[in-house]
Design an enzyme around this catalytic site. Structure first.
Site, PDB file in Angstrom:
ATOM      1  N   GLU A  38      97.152 -41.681  -3.329  1.00 23.05           N
ATOM      2  CA  GLU A  38      98.474 -41.137  -2.982  1.00 23.05           C
ATOM      3  C   GLU A  38      98.802 -41.560  -1.536  1.00 23.05           C
ATOM      4  O   GLU A  38      97.910 -41.602  -0.673  1.00 23.05           O
ATOM      5  CB  GLU A  38      98.362 -39.610  -3.073  1.00 23.05           C
ATOM      6  CG  GLU A  38      99.579 -38.813  -2.702  1.00 23.05           C
ATOM      7  CD  GLU A  38      99.292 -37.289  -2.765  1.00 23.05           C
ATOM      8  OE1 GLU A  38      98.105 -36.883  -2.756  1.00 23.05           O
ATOM      9  OE2 GLU A  38     100.264 -36.518  -2.820  1.00 23.05           O
ATOM     10  N   LYS A 109     106.084 -37.259  -8.030  1.00 24.42           N
ATOM     11  CA  LYS A 109     105.160 -36.115  -8.169  1.00 24.42           C
ATOM     12  C   LYS A 109     105.894 -34.832  -8.589  1.00 24.42           C
ATOM     13  O   LYS A 109     106.839 -34.389  -7.928  1.00 24.42           O
ATOM     14  CB  LYS A 109     104.431 -35.898  -6.849  1.00 24.42           C
ATOM     15  CG  LYS A 109     103.307 -34.879  -6.887  1.00 24.42           C
ATOM     16  CD  LYS A 109     102.568 -34.871  -5.539  1.00 24.42           C
ATOM     17  CE  LYS A 109     101.376 -33.942  -5.523  1.00 24.42           C
ATOM     18  NZ  LYS A 109     100.644 -34.022  -4.238  1.00 24.42           N
ATOM     19  N   CYS A 142      97.794 -36.415  -7.520  1.00 31.45           N
ATOM     20  CA  CYS A 142      97.007 -35.367  -6.853  1.00 31.45           C
ATOM     21  C   CYS A 142      97.173 -33.984  -7.488  1.00 31.45           C
ATOM     22  O   CYS A 142      96.704 -33.752  -8.577  1.00 31.45           O
ATOM     23  CB  CYS A 142      97.301 -35.371  -5.360  1.00 31.45           C
ATOM     24  SG  CYS A 142      95.900 -34.691  -4.421  1.00 31.45           S
ATOM     25  N   VAL A 169      92.525 -32.227  -0.895  1.00 29.00           N
ATOM     26  CA  VAL A 169      91.926 -31.391   0.147  1.00 29.00           C
ATOM     27  C   VAL A 169      91.209 -30.190  -0.476  1.00 29.00           C
ATOM     28  O   VAL A 169      90.488 -29.484   0.218  1.00 29.00           O
ATOM     29  CB  VAL A 169      92.976 -30.910   1.177  1.00 29.00           C
ATOM     30  CG1 VAL A 169      93.511 -32.083   1.976  1.00 29.00           C
ATOM     31  CG2 VAL A 169      94.120 -30.151   0.526  1.00 29.00           C
TER      32      VAL A 169
HETATM   33  C1  ACM Z   1      97.642 -32.979  -2.754  1.00 30.68           C
HETATM   34  O1  ACM Z   1      98.295 -32.763  -3.757  1.00 30.68           O
HETATM   35  N1  ACM Z   1      97.779 -34.093  -2.072  1.00 30.68           N
HETATM   36  C2  ACM Z   1      96.668 -32.000  -2.262  1.00 30.68           C
END
Ligand code: ACM
Length: 270
Positions: A38, A109, A142, A169
Site C-alpha cells: 500500500e 480502499k 490493508c 500496524v
Molecule cells: C492500514 O490499513 N494501512 C492499517
C-alpha cells in the site's frame, strides 16, 4: 504461475526514490505477478489532507502509474501496487493493476483505517476481479482484511488470488489471512512494509513486515521477515483455487445459506 511479494521501507515523500528502489530490486526477480505494498511510492503517515493531495496522482495518467506500466511492459510482468490516487477533488487510498499490455484497472480502499479517514475519501470502486489470463485476481488494501466480506466478495466474484497491498500496524492480519484464504479457497499475497514513521510529532507507527503468500488452505507458502525489506516468490497452481470442495459432502460456496444472511445487508441499528 510465479507470484511474488515485495516488502519495502519507503522514504516518506520521496516518490522517485521509492519507485527507483522498487524497480531496482524487482528487475531481476522472475515472476508473472508481483504485489507491492500500500502507498509504496509515498510512505504512509500524512499530516493532512492537503499533504495527501500534494502526493496523490492520477491513475493511470500520473508519473508513478506510468513508470510502473513501463516497468511491467519491459519485464513482461503483472504488477499490483498501492498509491494515493487523485481524481478531481477526491483523494483515494488506491491500488493499480498493470501488465505487459499496459493499464488494467484500479481499486479504491473500501475500509479506511484510523487517520486515513482524515486524508482519503472512502473508496467507491467496490470490490473487483481482474482477469489477467493466467489467473483472476481480486484486490483489497490493508485494513480491508478486518472485514471478511472483502475477501468473500472477491472470491465469489471469481478471484483465484487475493492481492493485498498493505501497510500493517496491527499484528493480527497475517494470521487472519490464513482464515480468509481457507474459508474462500483462494491464494492470498499480502505485501506489507517495514520500518516506522513518526511525522509531525505524532506517535510512531511501526509497520509489521511479515509479507506472505498463502495457499487455498491457508498454509504459508512463503513469508518475509518482520523488520527487513525483501522479496519472495513462489510457484502456484492457480487451478487449485477453482475447486471449492472441503469434504466429499461440503463445498465452500455451495453450502452457504444466504437466505439466512440478511443481517449482512442491513444498515447498523435496523
Ligand atoms: C492500514 O490499513 N494501512 C492499517
Amino acid at each position: 504461475m510465479k507470484i511474488g511479494v515485495y516488502q519495502n521501507n519507503p522514504v516518506f515523500g520521496e516518490v522517485d526514490l521509492n519507485i527507483e528502489q522498487a524497480v531496482q530490486v524487482l528487475t531481476d526477480v522472475e515472476t508473472d505477478l508481483m504485489v507491492l505494498p500500500e502507498l509504496f511510492n509515498t510512505g504512509y503517515q500524512f499530516l493532512s489532507k492537503e499533504e495527501a493531495q500534494s502526493l496523490a496522482e492520477e491513475i493511470p495518467l500520473g508519473k508513478t502509474c506510468q513508470a510502473m506500466i513501463d516497468f511491467a511492459k519491459r519485464k513482461g510482468d503483472f504488477l499490483v501496487f498501492g498509491m494515493a490516487e487523485r481524481d478531481g477533488d477526491h483523494i483515494y487510498n488506491g491500488s493499480a493493476v498493470v501488465g505487459p499490455e499496459g493499464f488494467i484497472g484500479k481499486y479504491r480502499k473500501t475500509h479506511l483505517f484510523a487517520e486515513e479517514k482524515d486524508w482519503f475519501d472512502p473508496g467507491d470502486s467496490g470490490f473487483q476481479v481482474f482477469d489477467l489470463g493466467p489467473a483472476k485476481i481480486g484486490v483489497m488494501i490493508c485494513f480491508d482484511w478486518w472485514f471478511p466480506e472483502s475477501a468473500r466478495v472477491l472470491a465469489l466474484e471469481g478471484a483465484d488470488i487475493i492481492c493485498h497491498p498493505a501497510n500493517l500496524v496491527l499484528s493480527q492480519c497475517q494470521q487472519a489471512m490464513t482464515t480468509r484464504s481457507l474459508e474462500n479457497g483462494v491464494f492470498s499475497a499480502t505485501a506489507n512494509r517495514v520500518g516506522s514513521e513518526a511525522r509531525g510529532g505524532k506517535p510512531p507507527l511501526i509497520f509489521t513486515g511479515k509479507s506472505q503468500i498463502l495457499d487455498c488452505w491457508g498454509q504459508v507458502l512463503t513469508g518475509l521477515a518482520e523488520a527487513e525489506p525483501g522479496v519472495s516468490v513462489v510457484n502456484i497452481d492457480v487451478i487449485q483455487a477453482r475447486d471449492k470442495k472441503i469434504t466429499v459432502q461440503n463445498n465452500r460456496f455451495v453450502d452457504r445459506r444466504p437466505q439466512f444472511y440478511d443481517a449482512l445487508l442491513r444498515p447498523l441499528g435496523n
